[in-house]
Scaffold this active site. Structure first.
Site, mmCIF file in Angstrom:
data_model
loop_
_atom_site.group_PDB
_atom_site.id
_atom_site.type_symbol
_atom_site.label_atom_id
_atom_site.label_comp_id
_atom_site.label_asym_id
_atom_site.label_seq_id
_atom_site.Cartn_x
_atom_site.Cartn_y
_atom_site.Cartn_z
ATOM 1 N N GLU A 244 73.117 39.344 69.231
ATOM 2 C CA GLU A 244 73.238 39.067 67.801
ATOM 3 C C GLU A 244 73.354 40.436 67.140
ATOM 4 O O GLU A 244 72.360 41.137 66.994
ATOM 5 C CB GLU A 244 71.983 38.313 67.345
ATOM 6 C CG GLU A 244 72.247 37.361 66.228
ATOM 7 C CD GLU A 244 72.134 38.034 64.891
ATOM 8 O OE1 GLU A 244 73.093 38.758 64.520
ATOM 9 O OE2 GLU A 244 71.127 37.841 64.219
ATOM 10 N N CYS A 278 71.494 40.858 58.749
ATOM 11 C CA CYS A 278 72.797 40.922 59.420
ATOM 12 C C CYS A 278 73.840 40.136 58.635
ATOM 13 O O CYS A 278 75.027 40.411 58.739
ATOM 14 C CB CYS A 278 72.693 40.422 60.848
ATOM 15 S SG CYS A 278 71.720 38.942 60.998
HETATM 16 O O1 TXE Z 1 69.008 49.069 66.182
HETATM 17 P P1 TXE Z 1 68.954 49.132 67.754
HETATM 18 P P2 TXE Z 1 68.378 49.996 65.081
HETATM 19 C C1 TXE Z 1 72.226 47.462 62.790
HETATM 20 C C2 TXE Z 1 72.166 48.178 61.462
HETATM 21 C C3 TXE Z 1 71.357 49.390 61.768
HETATM 22 C C4 TXE Z 1 71.734 49.680 63.192
HETATM 23 C C5 TXE Z 1 70.694 50.443 63.979
HETATM 24 O O2 TXE Z 1 73.469 48.558 61.075
HETATM 25 O O3 TXE Z 1 71.669 50.489 60.959
HETATM 26 O O4 TXE Z 1 71.910 48.399 63.779
HETATM 27 O O5 TXE Z 1 69.444 49.804 63.917
HETATM 28 C C6 TXE Z 1 65.879 48.166 71.199
HETATM 29 N N1 TXE Z 1 67.886 48.942 75.860
HETATM 30 N N2 TXE Z 1 71.270 46.387 62.899
HETATM 31 O O6 TXE Z 1 68.347 51.416 65.491
HETATM 32 O O7 TXE Z 1 68.947 50.514 68.261
HETATM 33 C C7 TXE Z 1 65.078 48.782 70.087
HETATM 34 O O8 TXE Z 1 63.871 49.303 70.568
HETATM 35 C C8 TXE Z 1 67.151 47.925 75.402
HETATM 36 C C9 TXE Z 1 71.796 45.057 62.828
HETATM 37 O O9 TXE Z 1 67.083 49.423 64.731
HETATM 38 O O10 TXE Z 1 70.036 48.231 68.183
HETATM 39 C C10 TXE Z 1 64.926 47.584 69.155
HETATM 40 O O11 TXE Z 1 63.890 46.725 69.614
HETATM 41 N N3 TXE Z 1 66.661 47.866 74.137
HETATM 42 C C11 TXE Z 1 70.839 44.060 63.261
HETATM 43 C C12 TXE Z 1 66.251 46.862 69.282
HETATM 44 O O12 TXE Z 1 66.806 47.313 70.519
HETATM 45 C C13 TXE Z 1 66.966 48.883 73.313
HETATM 46 C C14 TXE Z 1 69.412 44.281 62.995
HETATM 47 C C15 TXE Z 1 67.247 47.136 68.151
HETATM 48 O O13 TXE Z 1 67.515 48.507 68.105
HETATM 49 C C16 TXE Z 1 67.730 49.991 73.741
HETATM 50 C C17 TXE Z 1 69.031 45.663 63.046
HETATM 51 C C18 TXE Z 1 68.210 49.989 75.082
HETATM 52 N N4 TXE Z 1 68.976 50.971 75.562
HETATM 53 C C19 TXE Z 1 69.952 46.644 62.982
HETATM 54 N N5 TXE Z 1 67.866 50.844 72.707
HETATM 55 C C20 TXE Z 1 71.172 42.634 63.103
HETATM 56 N N6 TXE Z 1 71.983 42.086 63.985
HETATM 57 O O14 TXE Z 1 70.653 41.960 62.249
HETATM 58 C C21 TXE Z 1 67.203 50.298 71.658
HETATM 59 N N7 TXE Z 1 66.641 49.117 72.018
#
Ligand code: TXE
Length: 526
Positions: A244, A278
């Site tokens: 998602e 999102c």
């Molecule tokens: O997301 P990350 P972030 C978008 C929004 C935001 C950007 C970055 O544009 O600016 O994403 O947000 C885990 N293996 N959205 O940095 O990095 C991490 O610990 C496994 C859209 O918060 O994607 C966290 O629990 N897990 C969105 C989760 O992934 C890993 C909502 C999300 O982190 C990992 C939020 C890895 N290698 C942000 N690296 C929506 N769809 O609503 C990180 N994580």
């Protein structure tokens, strides 16, 4: 805001802060990769017991967990508010209420959705065969959510996974670890068997360790970049993933729309959760004839909004969740400015407040060739662009790598539905905006780079099971015409099967009966 400190030589502790005040909310130790593997192993052991429970037993657990959430509603809402910065009323409206609804729905409905079902197999049925589909749970479901809906998304996904007979390991976002632990506590208080729902803590490294520990499914919410990393890592073990990811969701307002309503929807759709949804409205396309009037209504409504700490009931816009996120918003607004767009209101940090507050910002003169009209902003900004025709509106809305949700505003419902059908997005609303994630009954997920797979609804539950096809031949007296050994008679029969039986026509297939008998007699003589 979160910071990581070293406790001992190899243990790290993460401190979670309230982004509105900078006050510490709590601390958690980072779960090591070995401990993540151990959690997944324990989870798999528990799964082998849980998969044998009845739907009634699973329903009892989820309904009990609901009661725990209900009885602690205000406390949980304050915790969500403290850790994420959102107003606590919004935590009730946008997290607790929808997840309570989702839990009761799947607690009551999962059994019916997953009931074994007979399916039509066409002309094979005339040969005495029938097919039944039975749904089996997958095993261990790893849930890796983001920080923007830190309670409702993982709790809802966990409830669905459990109803389907799976066990669950949750790795909350490092920005909201305490609310993640609260989910574990809710299930413990509800009497969940040991290790059925485990919560591990840490940043992306812990998330990566969870993927490497080979659960049977990963449910991920977050950025496109991390989604791709997870998909690649999961592929090593052939673990399937539901992703998602983000959105750049368009709102199209035609000149026959109820402008007062559309303006209210745009303000809520762009600014609720400080724009960190999102499915936030990230692009508004107004038809030229009403653009000015609509913009004025939006700006007037934005001016009335109070911004502040999430504990106040009259606050509509809280803090952003992290400095990093706030910087993305600043960067995008600067880009808009430099590209020649006009900031109608907002456009800066809220200097009157100490925490991570960005003022709700309305921008006009935006065009799709401006960078922030293509990249996800994830903040309280509402860029407005204009269009002339229906075709142009559709083309502008679809001009994006994302396709999560969209909305169309018009009093002409036929037009609304026609346009909705042409928009490349997983959910499209006519005269509504953003909230459909709250309808647990309907599938949620994106087209294009907004994701893969679905959460919620029948389709979401199907992601958490594996279908098994049971095929029975009730007249097991004769060999099948396609068995070995092959011969000239066999090949002639196969031609008949291809041209007559495979046409799906009973009348044509009937003419094949003499040839079939010839072939079966041949097989029986062998
Ligand atoms: O997301 P990350 P972030 C978008 C929004 C935001 C950007 C970055 O544009 O600016 O994403 O947000 C885990 N293996 N959205 O940095 O990095 C991490 O610990 C496994 C859209 O918060 O994607 C966290 O629990 N897990 C969105 C989760 O992934 C890993 C909502 C999300 O982190 C990992 C939020 C890895 N290698 C942000 N690296 C929506 N769809 O609503 C990180 N994580």
């Amino acid at each position: 805001m979160a910071s990581v400190i070293k406790l001992e030589s190899n243990v790290e502790e993460s401190i979670s802060y309230n982004p509105a005040t900078g006050v510490e909310v709590g601390r958690v130790a980072q779960t090591s990769a070995e401990d993540v593997q151990a959690a997944v192993d324990r989870s798999r052991e528990t799964f082998h017991k849980w998969k044998n429970t009845t739907f009634r037993e699973r329903r009892a657990l989820i309904m009990k967990a609901r009661e725990v959430v209900l009885s602690e509603m205000d406390e949980i809402a304050h915790l969500i508010s403290a850790e994420s910065g959102k107003p606590f009323g919004e935590a009730i409206a946008m997290e607790i209420a929808p997840v309570l609804d989702l839990m009761q729905y799947f607690a009551r409905r999962a059994e019916r959705i997953l009931k074994p079902r007979r399916i039509g197999i066409g002309l094979y049925a005339t040969m005495g065969r029938y097919s039944k589909i039975v749904y089996h749970p997958l095993g261990v479901v790893g849930i890796i959510p983001a920080w923007n809906y830190p309670f409702s998304i993982p709790l809802g996904e966990a409830a669905m996974a459990l109803m389907a007979g799976n066990s669950v390991v949750i790795k909350p976002s490092e920005l909201t670890p305490i609310i993640g632990l609260k989910i574990g506590e809710v299930f413990a208080k509800a009497g969940a068997p040991e290790n059925l729902v485990q919560v591990i803590s840490g940043d992306g490294r812990t998330g990566a360790a969870l993927v490497d520990a080979a659960p049977d499914k990963i449910m991920f919410t977050g950025s496109v970049a991390t989604g791709k990393k997870i998909a690649a890592a999961a592929a090593k073990n052939l673990t399937s993933v539901v992703l998602e990811l983000g959105g750049k969701d368009p709102m199209i307002v035609f000149d026959d729309a109820n402008l007062e309503l559309a303006a209210g929807a745009a303000v809520w759709g762009a600014f609720c959760n400080a724009g960190q949804s999102c499915s936030s409205v990230e692009r508004l396309y107004a038809q030229e004839g009403v653009a000015e009037k609509l913009t004025k209504l939006i700006v007037d409504k934005t001016r009335e909004l109070k911004q502040g700490t999430g504990d106040r009931e009259d606050v509509s816009i809280g803090a952003m969740s992290s400095e990093r996120q706030l910087k993305i918003v600043e960067d995008h607004v600067n880009d808009f400015r430099e590209a020649g767009a006009t900031i109608e209101i907002g456009g800066k940090r809220n200097e009157a407040l100490d925490g991570l507050f960005y003022e709700p910002t309305v921008i006009t003169g935006a065009t799709n060739d401006m960078r922030p009209m293509q990249e996800e902003t994830f903040g309280p900004t509402l860029p407005i662009a204009t269009f002339k025709t229906e075709e142009e509106a559709i083309a502008l809305a679809n001009d994006s790598e994302f396709g999560l949700t969209a909305s169309v505003w018009t009093r002409d419902y036929a037009k609304g539905k026609r346009v909705a059908g042409k928009i490349e997005a997983g959910s499209v609303c006519v005269n509504e905006v953003l909230y459909t994630h709250g309808i647990g009954q309907t599938p949620w997920g994106g087209f294009k780079n907004s994701g893969r797979g679905r959460t919620h609804g029948r389709e979401g539950l199907m992601e958490l099971v594996q279908p098994q096809h049971i095929h029975v031949n009730r007249f097991a007296l004769l060999p099948d015409a396609w068995w070995m050994p092959y011969s000239a008679t066999a090949v002639e029969t196969f031609r008949g099967i291809a041209t007559k039986f495979a046409s799906g026509s009973l009348a044509k297939t009937t003419t094949l009966i003499p040839q079939l008998w010839k072939r079966i007699r041949e097989l029986r003589k062998k």
